[in-house]
Design a protein around this motif. Structure first.
Motif, PDB file in Angstrom:
ATOM      1  N   GLU A 161     -16.927 -25.070  24.946  1.00 43.01           N
ATOM      2  CA  GLU A 161     -17.643 -26.176  25.583  1.00 43.01           C
ATOM      3  C   GLU A 161     -16.666 -27.309  25.878  1.00 43.01           C
ATOM      4  O   GLU A 161     -15.803 -27.615  25.058  1.00 43.01           O
ATOM      5  N   TYR A 162     -16.851 -27.920  27.027  1.00 47.28           N
ATOM      6  CA  TYR A 162     -16.122 -29.141  27.371  1.00 47.28           C
ATOM      7  C   TYR A 162     -17.147 -30.235  27.630  1.00 47.28           C
ATOM      8  O   TYR A 162     -18.013 -30.094  28.502  1.00 47.28           O
ATOM      9  N   HIS A 163     -17.063 -31.314  26.873  1.00 45.49           N
ATOM     10  CA  HIS A 163     -17.943 -32.468  27.027  1.00 45.49           C
ATOM     11  C   HIS A 163     -17.123 -33.554  27.717  1.00 45.49           C
ATOM     12  O   HIS A 163     -16.202 -34.124  27.116  1.00 45.49           O
ATOM     13  N   VAL A 164     -17.473 -33.854  28.971  1.00 43.35           N
ATOM     14  CA  VAL A 164     -16.659 -34.752  29.794  1.00 43.35           C
ATOM     15  C   VAL A 164     -17.492 -35.985  30.164  1.00 43.35           C
ATOM     16  O   VAL A 164     -18.541 -35.847  30.814  1.00 43.35           O
ATOM     17  N   PRO A 165     -17.075 -37.187  29.778  1.00 38.95           N
ATOM     18  CA  PRO A 165     -17.842 -38.383  30.160  1.00 38.95           C
ATOM     19  C   PRO A 165     -17.887 -38.542  31.678  1.00 38.95           C
ATOM     20  O   PRO A 165     -16.865 -38.390  32.359  1.00 38.95           O
ATOM     21  N   VAL A 166     -19.070 -38.847  32.198  1.00 38.98           N
ATOM     22  CA  VAL A 166     -19.213 -39.124  33.627  1.00 38.98           C
ATOM     23  C   VAL A 166     -18.926 -40.601  33.852  1.00 38.98           C
ATOM     24  O   VAL A 166     -19.617 -41.462  33.291  1.00 38.98           O
ATOM     25  N   PRO A 167     -17.902 -40.940  34.640  1.00 39.26           N
ATOM     26  CA  PRO A 167     -17.528 -42.355  34.829  1.00 39.26           C
ATOM     27  C   PRO A 167     -18.700 -43.195  35.327  1.00 39.26           C
ATOM     28  O   PRO A 167     -19.486 -42.761  36.176  1.00 39.26           O
ATOM     29  N   GLY A 168     -18.838 -44.391  34.761  1.00 36.75           N
ATOM     30  CA  GLY A 168     -19.856 -45.320  35.219  1.00 36.75           C
ATOM     31  C   GLY A 168     -21.260 -44.997  34.778  1.00 36.75           C
ATOM     32  O   GLY A 168     -22.215 -45.599  35.268  1.00 36.75           O
ATOM     33  N   THR A 169     -21.435 -44.047  33.850  1.00 39.55           N
ATOM     34  CA  THR A 169     -22.765 -43.673  33.366  1.00 39.55           C
ATOM     35  C   THR A 169     -22.732 -43.535  31.841  1.00 39.55           C
ATOM     36  O   THR A 169     -21.677 -43.612  31.224  1.00 39.55           O
ATOM     37  N   ALA A 170     -23.910 -43.308  31.256  1.00 41.02           N
ATOM     38  CA  ALA A 170     -24.012 -43.044  29.817  1.00 41.02           C
ATOM     39  C   ALA A 170     -24.220 -41.556  29.577  1.00 41.02           C
ATOM     40  O   ALA A 170     -24.855 -41.164  28.593  1.00 41.02           O
ATOM     41  N   GLN A 171     -23.710 -40.716  30.462  1.00 36.68           N
ATOM     42  CA  GLN A 171     -23.917 -39.277  30.369  1.00 36.68           C
ATOM     43  C   GLN A 171     -22.588 -38.542  30.186  1.00 36.68           C
ATOM     44  O   GLN A 171     -21.519 -39.053  30.524  1.00 36.68           O
ATOM     45  N   TYR A 172     -22.719 -37.351  29.671  1.00 36.11           N
ATOM     46  CA  TYR A 172     -21.598 -36.418  29.617  1.00 36.11           C
ATOM     47  C   TYR A 172     -21.937 -35.211  30.481  1.00 36.11           C
ATOM     48  O   TYR A 172     -23.083 -34.742  30.485  1.00 36.11           O
ATOM     49  N   LEU A 173     -20.944 -34.729  31.230  1.00 38.99           N
ATOM     50  CA  LEU A 173     -21.082 -33.460  31.919  1.00 38.99           C
ATOM     51  C   LEU A 173     -20.630 -32.383  30.943  1.00 38.99           C
ATOM     52  O   LEU A 173     -19.559 -32.480  30.338  1.00 38.99           O
TER      53      LEU A 173
END
Length: 203
Positions: A161-173
């Motif tokens: 698994e790769y948890h990648v922060p989505v810039p400018g949001t409070a989400q991870y891809l």
């Protein structure tokens, strides 16, 4: 790649997949057409296997529906060939909304995953990696079937698994790779790492 000074969220992402990987769109309005296109491509020139064709169509529709219900955006399946064999693997791309106005830093998320593995888990590996898309948390683990599951044909699987922060949001891809080829787990994990490294954001 997104300009680091731009704090707005990206409009999309891009991934580079090897030949032999196929994308299934999971949105209900596009899902069946996407599955049908893949099935027709796989059975092109094969007219004497209608039962197998419909079995594949039903299985893919079921997997796509389950992936969508779990927050999936896209599902990629590998039909990559190595000699006479097909290399089975999958990649599910999903969004993981997080509680609170600010997402945890990747280092904090990695520490949380490491705590969750427990003292008896000697197979899970958690690390923080630098990708073109930003700092990400990588979690590699193995799942071994029970005796009952083995009798039903289930095999051990390896996931990355790769948890990648989505810039400018409070989400991870979240990129979830999986393969049942445990004997060549290191080679498959290397392939998964290469795909994850190709992730970039688009404006």
């Amino acid at each position: 790649m997104t300009d680091p000074e731009n704090t707005g969220p990206p409009s999309d992402y891009q991934l580079l997949l090897p030949d032999g990987w196929f994308r299934i769109l999971l949105d209900p309005e596009q899902r069946d057409a996407s599955v049908d296109a893949l099935v027709e491509r796989r059975f092109r020139g094969i007219d004497n296997a209608p039962h197998l064709k419909e079995e594949m169509r039903a299985d893919l529709r079921r997997r796509a529906a389950e992936a969508y219900e779990g927050g999936g955006i896209e599902l990629y399946l590998s039909f990559q060939e190595a000699g006479p064999l097909t290399v089975p693997a999958s990649l599910l791309v999903s969004l993981a909304p997080l509680r609170g106005p600010e997402p945890p830093a990747p280092q904090d998320l990695a520490r949380a995953f490491a705590r969750d593995t427990g003292p008896d888990d000697d197979g899970t590996q958690v690390s923080v990696e630098e990708l073109a898309a930003g700092t990400a948390v990588r979690v590699r683990s193995a799942t071994r079937p029970t005796e009952r599951e083995r009798q039903d044909g289930h095999r051990a699987s390896v996931s990355v698994e790769y948890h990648v922060p989505v810039p400018g949001t409070a989400q991870y891809l979240l990129l979830t790779f999986s393969t049942p080829l445990e004997p060549v787990a290191d080679a498959m994990a290397g392939l998964f790492d290469a795909i994850a490294s190709s992730l970039t954001w688009t404006e």
